[in-house]
Design a protein around this motif. Structure first.
Motif, mmCIF file in Angstrom:
data_model
loop_
_atom_site.group_PDB
_atom_site.id
_atom_site.type_symbol
_atom_site.label_atom_id
_atom_site.label_comp_id
_atom_site.label_asym_id
_atom_site.label_seq_id
_atom_site.Cartn_x
_atom_site.Cartn_y
_atom_site.Cartn_z
ATOM 1 N N ASP A 481 31.497 52.730 22.411
ATOM 2 C CA ASP A 481 30.943 53.172 21.128
ATOM 3 C C ASP A 481 31.707 52.636 19.936
ATOM 4 O OD1 ASP A 481 30.044 56.385 22.527
ATOM 5 O OD2 ASP A 481 28.853 54.574 22.246
ATOM 6 N N ASN A 482 33.035 52.750 19.960
ATOM 7 C CA ASN A 482 33.840 52.357 18.793
ATOM 8 C C ASN A 482 34.687 51.130 19.100
ATOM 9 O OD1 ASN A 482 32.985 54.498 17.066
ATOM 10 N ND2 ASN A 482 34.237 55.884 18.311
ATOM 11 N N ILE A 483 34.053 50.095 19.615
ATOM 12 C CA ILE A 483 34.803 48.894 20.009
ATOM 13 C C ILE A 483 35.243 48.104 18.781
ATOM 14 C CG2 ILE A 483 32.681 47.538 20.254
ATOM 15 C CD1 ILE A 483 34.126 46.043 22.534
ATOM 16 N N GLN A 484 36.481 47.598 18.824
ATOM 17 C CA GLN A 484 37.015 46.730 17.778
ATOM 18 C C GLN A 484 37.427 45.412 18.435
ATOM 19 O OE1 GLN A 484 36.802 47.738 14.655
ATOM 20 N NE2 GLN A 484 36.018 49.703 15.356
ATOM 21 N N LEU A 485 36.877 44.310 17.958
ATOM 22 C CA LEU A 485 37.140 43.013 18.577
ATOM 23 C C LEU A 485 38.337 42.331 17.921
ATOM 24 C CD1 LEU A 485 33.537 41.568 18.990
ATOM 25 C CD2 LEU A 485 34.901 42.814 20.655
ATOM 26 N N SER A 486 39.268 41.861 18.745
ATOM 27 C CA SER A 486 40.413 41.105 18.231
ATOM 28 C C SER A 486 39.969 39.671 17.955
ATOM 29 C CB SER A 486 41.551 41.109 19.254
ATOM 30 O OG SER A 486 41.142 40.415 20.421
ATOM 31 N N SER A 487 40.838 38.895 17.315
ATOM 32 C CA SER A 487 40.502 37.504 16.997
ATOM 33 C C SER A 487 40.262 36.687 18.274
ATOM 34 C CB SER A 487 41.615 36.863 16.165
ATOM 35 O OG SER A 487 42.857 36.978 16.834
ATOM 36 N N SER A 488 41.037 36.989 19.333
ATOM 37 C CA SER A 488 40.845 36.270 20.596
ATOM 38 C C SER A 488 39.504 36.630 21.247
ATOM 39 C CB SER A 488 42.003 36.586 21.555
ATOM 40 O OG SER A 488 42.055 37.971 21.844
ATOM 41 N N GLU A 489 39.068 37.898 21.095
ATOM 42 C CA GLU A 489 37.777 38.319 21.657
ATOM 43 C C GLU A 489 36.610 37.698 20.886
ATOM 44 O OE1 GLU A 489 38.711 42.640 23.694
ATOM 45 O OE2 GLU A 489 38.620 42.521 21.523
#
Length: 574
Positions: A481-489
């Motif tokens: 639900d509250n996913i945060q994507l890193s720069s690598s993702e």
């Protein structure tokens, strides 16, 4: 002979007067000269010299101004909290009036530092901007970097991160322009950029910048970088790493001003692992800090611990004390005013530059050149826009043609043509020559081969899409639900999208070369058929912001009126 003697005497007097005037650009009091020389390397010794200067009221106006500037500078470099800007204001007024721009810029910088200490954010911002405006003409990159660094820190304390990040990056740029790089200040700026990323909840970026800051650090600032890393690992629940960094921070300093934030971090750490007595010990020590933000943090965590222990008296006491400090912080916050001042500063700066330009030439010639130039620019711009739009329409037509050739409708149209050709070959077999028959049969064969190729491509795309939908990142994005994507993702998603839909990203850029990274990311998420609410959550913007972006992009891609539904279909088919 007498006339010649008079001329020579007059010339000598003139030269002596110019020499005396030139010398007057430097302080005349030996103590001021010595303090100025050693200020950066030995600020404590400089402060001692300044405190020992007698008969300050009898100094010349220039030496008076220089004394107040050096005194404020020495106090600041010795971490003495400022309480009034009345003295440094005298220095700033004098140096600006006498066109000594470097010292004027330095004076306004310290006026900003003083007002930051007394929590007047608006005045601090005003003086930092003034220092920046004057200082840009001096090319003193060291001073310009310090101004930008402090201005960025002020914006950060006001929670205006979108303004803080570019100004800190500007500080880093100035530091890297110096011939001999100031590694200590580079370390401070990298640390401050990392803090902005922490507040923006971009922890991976924050850790990268903190680690870069450690490479440039020295004993005076290493503790602040280490404790920041400790705080990030507390938030990530990586308590072993957090303890390691916080302990290193504590062992690397013995200054009370830098120990209080470490006590706050230790209190948060022990609270997180439920060692509440240890947490209370460090948080109570931290509550003695003179820094309003550090003190507020300690009271907030003490209140949380009291609530855990069901100690209502302490909970009420700490909550009330914390609320008072929060009210004080809020009273000193001027989010919209600060933004307005920045905009006004930019506007006044442009107006001032325009005014200077117009005064350099005659009014009539400027008017002629401006009108001619304006018409030339408009014509060139129109030609450029027309050609650009023509190219874009051509590219869009090509893409639509390619999409049509891959579509089911194209296959159906080919089938109809094949049936027509088959019927024609049967019905008019006797009337056709051998050449005509072969031509019709060749056309029929080409259409059948084209359909077969499209079927094969569609099959390949379906397999690629199946692999993409089964990827761990695709599943996690849809599931959490509250996913945060890193720069690598984000980079991984970029690779997956381009592997599934060949050259997806480059084709977007070809259609709209000015497209931003954030807009490309929204296209990825729309391609994945995520809800608007989820896209907004991942991109840290509102749902209306996502819709506005979709509408704008559709117009930029196609030249047609803005439309969110058509944009979604466009990306789906793209």
């Amino acid at each position: 002979m007498r006339k010649l003697f008079k001329y020579v005497t007059a010339l000598v007097v003139l030269v002596l007067s110019l020499f005396i005037h030139a010398c007057s650009n430097y302080p005349q009091v030996p103590g001021l000269i010595e303090a100025e020389k050693i200020m950066e390397e030995k600020p404590d010794s400089a402060l001692l010299i300044l405190n020992n200067i007698e008969n300050i009221d009898q100094l010349s106006e220039k030496d008076h101004a220089t004394y107040y500037l050096l005194l404020t500078q020495a106090q600041d470099l010795n971490y003495i909290t400022h309480t009034s800007d009345s003295l440094i204001k005298i220095a700033a007024t004098y140096f600006e009036k006498h066109k000594e721009m470097h010292k004027a810029s330095l004076s306004y910088y310290y006026m900003g530092r003083v007002n930051a200490d007394i929590y007047d954010a608006l005045k601090a911002q005003e003086y930092y901007l003034k220092a920046l405006e004057i200082g840009e003409n001096t090319k003193d990159y060291h001073l310009l970097a310090r101004i930008c660094n402090n201005l960025g820190t002020l914006y950060n304390y006001q929670d205006i991160h979108d303004m803080a990040l570019p100004i800190q990056k500007k500080a880093l740029y100035y530091l890297k322009q110096e011939q001999k790089q100031d590694t200590v200040n580079i370390s401070y700026v990298l640390r401050n950029i990392a803090r902005i990323f922490t507040l923006m909840n971009l922890k991976d970026s924050a850790i990268i910048y903190h680690e870069q800051a450690l490479q440039y650090s020295n004993p005076t600032n290493i503790s602040s970088i280490l404790v920041d890393l400790g705080n990030i690992y507390i938030q990530n629940s990586e308590y072993n790493k957090a303890k390691e960094y916080i302990d290193l921070a504590q062992s690397s300093t013995n200054m009370p001003k830098t120990l209080f934030p470490i006590y706050l971090s230790k209190g948060k750490f022990f609270s997180a692992i439920n060692q509440l007595d240890s947490a209370k010990f460090y948080l109570t020590r931290c509550s003695l800090s003179s820094n309003i933000y550090t003190k507020a943090g300690s009271l907030h965590h003490l209140a949380k611990i009291a609530l855990k222990e069901h100690n209502l008296n302490d909970y009420v006491k700490y909550t009330e004390a914390y609320s008072e400090l929060r009210d004080s912080i809020t009273n000193h916050s001027h989010f919209e005013n600060i933004r307005r001042v920045q905009s006004m500063f930019n506007y006044q700066r442009i107006a001032k530059e325009k005014d200077i330009f117009e005064k350099k030439a005659t009014q009539r010639m400027i008017l002629i050149y401006q009108v001619t130039l304006l018409f030339s620019i408009i014509i060139v711009a129109l030609i450029f826009i027309f050609r650009k739009e023509k190219k874009k329409k051509k590219r869009l037509a090509e893409i639509k043609e390619q999409q049509y050739k891959r579509s089911q409708q194209y296959i159906e149209d080919n089938k109809k043509q094949i049936i027509q050709l088959t019927e024609m070959l049967h019905s008019k077999q006797t009337e056709m020559s051998e050449v005509e028959k072969k031509l019709y049969e060749a056309r029929k064969l080409m259409l059948e081969m084209e359909n077969r190729q499209i079927f094969e491509k569609q099959g390949a795309i379906l397999l690629l899409e199946k692999d993409f939908h089964n990827s761990s990142l695709y599943i996690r994005i849809h599931r959490d639900d509250n996913i945060q994507l890193s720069s690598s993702e984000w980079e991984e998603l970029h690779q997956l999208i381009d592997a599934t839909y060949p050259n997806f990203t480059n084709r977007l850029i070809k259609l709209y070369p000015q497209i931003s990274i954030e807009e490309i990311h929204i296209c990825y998420l729309v391609k994945m058929q995520l809800s608007i609410k989820k896209i907004a959550s991942i991109m840290h913007i509102t749902s209306s912001g996502v819709s506005q972006c979709r509408r704008r992009l559709y117009k930029k891609f196609t030249g047609e009126p803005q439309n969110t539904e058509k944009f979604d279909k466009f990306i789906s088919d793209f």
